[in-house]
Design an enzyme around this catalytic site. Structure first.
Site, mmCIF file in Angstrom:
data_model
loop_
_atom_site.group_PDB
_atom_site.id
_atom_site.type_symbol
_atom_site.label_atom_id
_atom_site.label_comp_id
_atom_site.label_asym_id
_atom_site.label_seq_id
_atom_site.Cartn_x
_atom_site.Cartn_y
_atom_site.Cartn_z
ATOM 1 N N ASP A 1 0.847 -1.204 0.000
ATOM 2 C CA ASP A 1 0.000 0.000 0.000
ATOM 3 C C ASP A 1 0.879 1.250 0.000
ATOM 4 O O ASP A 1 2.020 1.213 0.457
ATOM 5 C CB ASP A 1 -0.854 0.049 1.281
ATOM 6 C CG ASP A 1 -2.062 -0.891 1.226
ATOM 7 O OD1 ASP A 1 -2.407 -1.378 0.139
ATOM 8 O OD2 ASP A 1 -2.663 -1.113 2.299
ATOM 9 N N ARG B 1 -1.392 -0.470 -8.482
ATOM 10 C CA ARG B 1 -2.793 -0.145 -8.159
ATOM 11 C C ARG B 1 -2.883 1.380 -8.220
ATOM 12 O O ARG B 1 -2.115 2.062 -7.535
ATOM 13 C CB ARG B 1 -3.164 -0.611 -6.755
ATOM 14 C CG ARG B 1 -4.512 -0.058 -6.285
ATOM 15 C CD ARG B 1 -4.689 -0.057 -4.777
ATOM 16 N NE ARG B 1 -4.724 -1.389 -4.230
ATOM 17 C CZ ARG B 1 -4.325 -1.684 -2.990
ATOM 18 N NH1 ARG B 1 -3.844 -0.738 -2.194
ATOM 19 N NH2 ARG B 1 -4.394 -2.908 -2.545
HETATM 20 C C1 LIG Z 1 -8.937 -1.087 -3.189
HETATM 21 C C2 LIG Z 1 -8.482 0.242 -2.708
HETATM 22 C C3 LIG Z 1 -7.188 0.387 -2.234
HETATM 23 C C4 LIG Z 1 -6.723 1.626 -1.826
HETATM 24 N N1 LIG Z 1 -5.419 1.763 -1.429
HETATM 25 C C5 LIG Z 1 -4.939 2.984 -1.133
HETATM 26 C C6 LIG Z 1 -3.557 3.198 -0.825
HETATM 27 O O1 LIG Z 1 -2.735 2.265 -0.817
HETATM 28 N N2 LIG Z 1 -3.151 4.454 -0.537
HETATM 29 C C7 LIG Z 1 -4.009 5.528 -0.541
HETATM 30 O O2 LIG Z 1 -3.570 6.658 -0.305
HETATM 31 N N3 LIG Z 1 -5.333 5.354 -0.803
HETATM 32 C C8 LIG Z 1 -5.808 4.123 -1.090
HETATM 33 N N4 LIG Z 1 -7.147 3.967 -1.389
HETATM 34 C C9 LIG Z 1 -8.096 5.087 -1.175
HETATM 35 C C10 LIG Z 1 -8.211 5.992 -2.391
HETATM 36 O O3 LIG Z 1 -7.017 6.712 -2.558
HETATM 37 C C11 LIG Z 1 -9.374 6.976 -2.252
HETATM 38 O O4 LIG Z 1 -9.146 7.756 -1.144
HETATM 39 C C12 LIG Z 1 -10.756 6.335 -2.154
HETATM 40 O O5 LIG Z 1 -10.851 5.200 -2.957
HETATM 41 C C13 LIG Z 1 -11.863 7.289 -2.596
HETATM 42 O O6 LIG Z 1 -11.659 7.704 -3.920
HETATM 43 P P1 LIG Z 1 -12.535 7.232 -5.167
HETATM 44 O O7 LIG Z 1 -11.605 6.990 -6.298
HETATM 45 O O8 LIG Z 1 -13.395 6.103 -4.802
HETATM 46 O O9 LIG Z 1 -13.359 8.461 -5.640
HETATM 47 P P2 LIG Z 1 -13.946 9.793 -4.995
HETATM 48 O O10 LIG Z 1 -13.693 10.870 -5.990
HETATM 49 O O11 LIG Z 1 -13.523 10.001 -3.585
HETATM 50 O O12 LIG Z 1 -15.460 9.435 -5.012
HETATM 51 C C14 LIG Z 1 -16.173 9.253 -6.225
HETATM 52 C C15 LIG Z 1 -17.512 8.645 -5.933
HETATM 53 O O13 LIG Z 1 -17.317 7.299 -5.469
HETATM 54 C C16 LIG Z 1 -18.236 7.002 -4.453
HETATM 55 N N5 LIG Z 1 -17.498 6.723 -3.204
HETATM 56 C C17 LIG Z 1 -16.184 6.938 -2.984
HETATM 57 N N6 LIG Z 1 -15.813 6.512 -1.770
HETATM 58 C C18 LIG Z 1 -16.951 6.048 -1.199
HETATM 59 C C19 LIG Z 1 -17.241 5.470 0.056
HETATM 60 N N7 LIG Z 1 -16.268 5.279 0.955
HETATM 61 N N8 LIG Z 1 -18.507 5.095 0.307
HETATM 62 C C20 LIG Z 1 -19.486 5.248 -0.633
HETATM 63 N N9 LIG Z 1 -19.264 5.774 -1.840
HETATM 64 C C21 LIG Z 1 -18.023 6.174 -2.135
HETATM 65 C C22 LIG Z 1 -19.154 8.188 -4.329
HETATM 66 O O14 LIG Z 1 -20.248 8.015 -5.188
HETATM 67 C C23 LIG Z 1 -18.289 9.316 -4.815
HETATM 68 O O15 LIG Z 1 -19.032 10.413 -5.279
HETATM 69 C C24 LIG Z 1 -7.609 2.737 -1.839
HETATM 70 C C25 LIG Z 1 -8.907 2.590 -2.316
HETATM 71 C C26 LIG Z 1 -9.354 1.376 -2.754
HETATM 72 C C27 LIG Z 1 -10.748 1.254 -3.286
#
Ligand SMILES: Cc1cc2nc3c(=O)[nH]c(=O)nc-3n(C[C@H](O)[C@H](O)[C@H](O)COP(=O)(O)OP(=O)(O)OC[C@H]3O[C@@H](n4cnc5c(N)ncnc54)[C@H](O)[C@@H]3O)c2cc1C
Length: 271
Positions: A95, A148
């Site tokens: 991560d 990722r």
């Molecule tokens: C599998 C996975 C691994 C990850 N690993 C890391 C990592 O190693 N390091 C790191 O810094 N970050 C990590 N993240 C977190 C990532 O960086 C984001 O902070 C997080 O995924 C929210 O961004 P988004 O792309 O979903 O879109 P956003 O722009 O935040 O959201 C877009 C839309 O997605 C939906 N959505 C987003 N999050 C949620 C939620 N929690 N509940 C309900 N709906 C939601 C909503 O409809 C929202 O309007 C990871 C995320 C995932 C899914």
């Protein structure tokens, strides 16, 4: 949720046609023995995944392996995990944490991936909110390292990260094109339907088969979207965090979306 619960969740998710990445929650350990204890959980997971024939890999934070105590210790522990993963035909995702750790994390991943026998058994994460990410993607791709791609979950200053969501999203798409264009299997971690639709459009237009990449989402978040993607023939991997040390994880998710408080309280505190 304990190891056995997490494995049961993984099995149930597999049955729904999705793969899993298991994350034993915890970061920034304060002693060498804690780091070894944290690693032990991952060794048990790798064995259990193999025994139960689950379609699952593991996601590991280097600070949980002692990075802030000693980078050498974290690298040694990570190397043992990657060796173990390779021996059971599995994979370790490192991560990405806050921007003070980006360089050291990438350095460690690149060294591990370059070790004889370990190529392809380790990958890492790139955050589209960082200005540096395009250059990092170029380096990782040139070495065939699995990425990722996410937007990024830590609070970062404007000196290192795009302050505007619009720019983070635009960069996410730019980096998505780079990943899809490469011969390496990558993961697009997002719940953002706009990013997902754009990725699939790009793949279709460029003759990139859907088997060549996967989407990754958090356990329980946008289940409807997860199911729809599976139905449409896309690979989906669900990230399943488990364990007692839920607090920092919880706070990051909460900072992203206050509505998460209900969802996470329900899922992470449930025994
Ligand atoms: C599998 C996975 C691994 C990850 N690993 C890391 C990592 O190693 N390091 C790191 O810094 N970050 C990590 N993240 C977190 C990532 O960086 C984001 O902070 C997080 O995924 C929210 O961004 P988004 O792309 O979903 O879109 P956003 O722009 O935040 O959201 C877009 C839309 O997605 C939906 N959505 C987003 N999050 C949620 C939620 N929690 N509940 C309900 N709906 C939601 C909503 O409809 C929202 O309007 C990871 C995320 C995932 C899914």
């Amino acid at each position: 949720m304990e190891i056995d619960d997490a494995l049961r969740v993984a099995e149930a998710v597999n049955k729904q046609g999705m793969s899993v990445s298991l994350d034993s929650l915890g970061e920034s350990v304060t002693s060498e023995s804690e780091a070894h204890k944290a690693a032990e959980v991952y060794h048990r997971l790798l064995d259990a995944i193999a025994t139960r024939k689950l379609n699952a890999n593991v996601s590991v934070k280097l600070t949980q392996m002692g990075l802030l105590l000693s980078p050498g210790l974290a690298e040694e522990i990570a190397e043992n995990l990657v060796e173990h993963a390779r021996s059971v035909e599995n994979f370790v995702r490192i991560d990405m944490e806050d921007s003070s750790l980006t360089q050291i994390t990438l350095d460690i991943v690149r060294r591990l991936n370059a070790k004889p026998g370990l190529h392809g058994a380790v990958g890492t994460v790139i955050q589209s909110y960082l200005y540096r990410s395009q250059a990092d993607v170029e380096v990782l791709l040139s070495e065939g390292i699995r990425i990722r791609l996410c937007k990024g979950a830590y609070k970062e200053p404007p000196e290192v990260a795009f302050p505007k969501k619009l720019d983070v999203d635009a960069n996410y798409l730019r980096l998505t094109w780079m990943l899809l264009d490469s011969p390496v299997f990558h993961g697009l971690a997002t719940h953002d339907e706009k990013m997902i639709a754009a990725a699939n459009r790009f793949a279709a237009e460029h003759g990139i088969d859907r088997s060549r990449y996967e989407f990754q989402m958090l356990f329980g978040v946008r289940r409807d979207l997860q199911r729809q993607l599976v139905k449409d023939g896309y690979n989906v991997r669900v990230y399943v965090p488990f364990g007692h040390e839920w607090y920092p994880y919880f706070m990051r998710r909460l900072a992203e979306r206050p509505a998460n408080v209900f969802f996470l309280a329900k899922n992470l505190l449930r025994k």
